[in-house]
Write an enzyme that holds these catalytic residues in place. Sequence first.
Site, mmCIF file in Angstrom:
data_model
loop_
_atom_site.group_PDB
_atom_site.id
_atom_site.type_symbol
_atom_site.label_atom_id
_atom_site.label_comp_id
_atom_site.label_asym_id
_atom_site.label_seq_id
_atom_site.Cartn_x
_atom_site.Cartn_y
_atom_site.Cartn_z
ATOM 1 N N SER A 152 0.870 -1.187 0.000
ATOM 2 C CA SER A 152 0.000 0.000 0.000
ATOM 3 C C SER A 152 0.900 1.228 0.000
ATOM 4 C CB SER A 152 -0.844 -0.009 1.278
ATOM 5 O OG SER A 152 -1.402 1.267 1.506
ATOM 6 N N TYR A 158 -2.711 -1.391 10.423
ATOM 7 C CA TYR A 158 -2.586 -1.488 8.961
ATOM 8 C C TYR A 158 -1.258 -0.869 8.509
ATOM 9 C CZ TYR A 158 -4.037 -1.160 4.043
ATOM 10 O OH TYR A 158 -4.122 -1.288 2.666
HETATM 11 P P1 NAD Z 1 -11.024 -6.322 -0.624
HETATM 12 O O1 NAD Z 1 -11.607 -6.197 0.737
HETATM 13 O O2 NAD Z 1 -11.921 -6.499 -1.785
HETATM 14 O O3 NAD Z 1 -9.970 -7.526 -0.680
HETATM 15 C C1 NAD Z 1 -9.386 -8.126 0.428
HETATM 16 C C2 NAD Z 1 -9.563 -9.623 0.268
HETATM 17 O O4 NAD Z 1 -8.855 -10.288 1.326
HETATM 18 C C3 NAD Z 1 -11.050 -10.028 0.396
HETATM 19 O O5 NAD Z 1 -11.391 -10.887 -0.670
HETATM 20 C C4 NAD Z 1 -11.106 -10.773 1.716
HETATM 21 O O6 NAD Z 1 -12.071 -11.804 1.762
HETATM 22 C C5 NAD Z 1 -9.695 -11.332 1.788
HETATM 23 N N1 NAD Z 1 -9.315 -11.698 3.137
HETATM 24 C C6 NAD Z 1 -9.480 -10.965 4.272
HETATM 25 N N2 NAD Z 1 -9.028 -11.668 5.330
HETATM 26 C C7 NAD Z 1 -8.585 -12.844 4.849
HETATM 27 C C8 NAD Z 1 -8.009 -13.984 5.452
HETATM 28 N N3 NAD Z 1 -7.823 -14.057 6.780
HETATM 29 N N4 NAD Z 1 -7.658 -15.041 4.673
HETATM 30 C C9 NAD Z 1 -7.857 -14.992 3.322
HETATM 31 N N5 NAD Z 1 -8.399 -13.932 2.703
HETATM 32 C C10 NAD Z 1 -8.753 -12.877 3.456
HETATM 33 O O7 NAD Z 1 -10.106 -5.048 -0.811
HETATM 34 P P2 NAD Z 1 -8.910 -4.747 -1.831
HETATM 35 O O8 NAD Z 1 -8.808 -3.286 -1.904
HETATM 36 O O9 NAD Z 1 -9.050 -5.528 -3.075
HETATM 37 O O10 NAD Z 1 -7.646 -5.259 -1.002
HETATM 38 C C11 NAD Z 1 -6.668 -6.127 -1.537
HETATM 39 C C12 NAD Z 1 -5.294 -5.743 -1.012
HETATM 40 O O11 NAD Z 1 -4.965 -4.460 -1.544
HETATM 41 C C13 NAD Z 1 -5.209 -5.617 0.511
HETATM 42 O O12 NAD Z 1 -4.012 -6.188 0.966
HETATM 43 C C14 NAD Z 1 -5.208 -4.126 0.726
HETATM 44 O O13 NAD Z 1 -4.541 -3.753 1.911
HETATM 45 C C15 NAD Z 1 -4.458 -3.665 -0.509
HETATM 46 N N6 NAD Z 1 -4.658 -2.237 -0.817
HETATM 47 C C16 NAD Z 1 -5.893 -1.784 -1.211
HETATM 48 C C17 NAD Z 1 -6.037 -0.425 -1.470
HETATM 49 C C18 NAD Z 1 -7.341 0.164 -1.906
HETATM 50 O O14 NAD Z 1 -7.465 1.401 -1.940
HETATM 51 N N7 NAD Z 1 -8.353 -0.632 -2.258
HETATM 52 C C19 NAD Z 1 -4.953 0.448 -1.350
HETATM 53 C C20 NAD Z 1 -3.727 -0.063 -0.935
HETATM 54 C C21 NAD Z 1 -3.596 -1.417 -0.689
#
Ligand code: NAD
Length: 269
Positions: free
Chosen positions: A152, A165
Site C-alpha cells: 500500500s 494497517y
Molecule cells: P477487498 O476487501 O476487496 O480484498 C481483500 C480480500 O482479502 C477479500 O477478498 C477478503 O475476503 C480477503 N481476506 C481478508 N481476510 C482474509 C483472510 N484471513 N484469509 C484470506 N483472505 C482474506 O479489498 P482490496 O482493496 O481488493 O484489497 C486487496 C489488497 O490491496 C489488501 O491487501 C489491501 O490492503 C491492498 N490495498 C488496497 C487499497 C485500496 O485502496 N483498495 C490500497 C492499498 C492497498
Amino acid sequence: MKGLQGKTALITGASSGIGQAIAIRLAQEGCNVAINYRKSAQEAEDTEAMALQTACGQAANCAVKTLLIQGDVSKEADILRMVNETIEKFGSLDILINNAGIQTESASHEVPTEEFDRILAVNLRGAYLCARETIKHLLAQQRSGVIINISSVHEVIPRPMYISYSISKGGMGNLTKTLALEYANRGIRVNAIAPGATITPINESWTEDPKQQAIVESHIPMGRAGTSEEMAAAVAFLASDEAAYITGQTLYIDGGLTLYADFREAWSA
Ligand code: NAD
C-alpha cells in the site's frame, strides 16, 4: 506477457477487489490460477467464471485451469493446505500473490490488542507464511519463481487511526526486500505493488458516496482513484519475464499520491 503461459499462480483473498482482478488478468495471460477465498464461495465461483471466460471465451479445450481454495491466511494450517492443494492439482506453484488484507479504524491509543493481532496476522504474518511455504517448494523443486506482495502507499505514508494497517504494510516493505535479497541467487524474485486509493470493497465508506469520493480524489494529483485492473496490469508485468531483472522493489501505483500532493502549489517562500 512473456513467460506467464502455463505457469501456476496462487492468489490470496482473490474473490473480490484487487485479488479478483489479478486472478482474471493472470488467467488471461495463460496462467493456471488457484483462487483463495476466506468466506464467500459464491464470490470465488464468480471470480473463477470471469477468469475462465476472459482466458478461454467459448473454447472447449482451454489450457487455463482454475482451483478454488477456501482458507484463512491467519491460520498456518490453512496456508500449508492451500499451498499443498495448489501443487497437487497443478504440479507446481510458480507465482504467489500475497493480496489478502484487512483494516479497521481506531485511535492508536485505543486499539484492542486482539484487533492489532488480527490485522498483523492476516496482512503480514499470513503473507510471510505463504511466502515461506512457496519458497520451500521452489527450492525443493529447484524452480525459479515470483512472489508479489500487495502492499500500500501506507508502506511509506503514516496512517493515523490505522496503526495496525500502517505497521503491517511498512513491514511488508521489509518482507519484500529481505526475501528478495536472500533468494535472488536462486531464481526467486520478490516484489511488491503499492496501490493508492483504489475502487474496491475495502473502501466502501467512500466509493459508495460521491461526495466522499470527491474528497478522496481531491488529494490525488491525477484527480481520480485507481482501478483493480490497473493494479492487476502491474502485477502481471512484475510476474512476467518482462520483469526478469527486477527484484526487491515496491512499485507505487497511486496517481501521484506519494509525490507530496501538498506541494502542487507553492505554500512556502
Ligand atoms: P477487498 O476487501 O476487496 O480484498 C481483500 C480480500 O482479502 C477479500 O477478498 C477478503 O475476503 C480477503 N481476506 C481478508 N481476510 C482474509 C483472510 N484471513 N484469509 C484470506 N483472505 C482474506 O479489498 P482490496 O482493496 O481488493 O484489497 C486487496 C489488497 O490491496 C489488501 O491487501 C489491501 O490492503 C491492498 N490495498 C488496497 C487499497 C485500496 O485502496 N483498495 C490500497 C492499498 C492497498
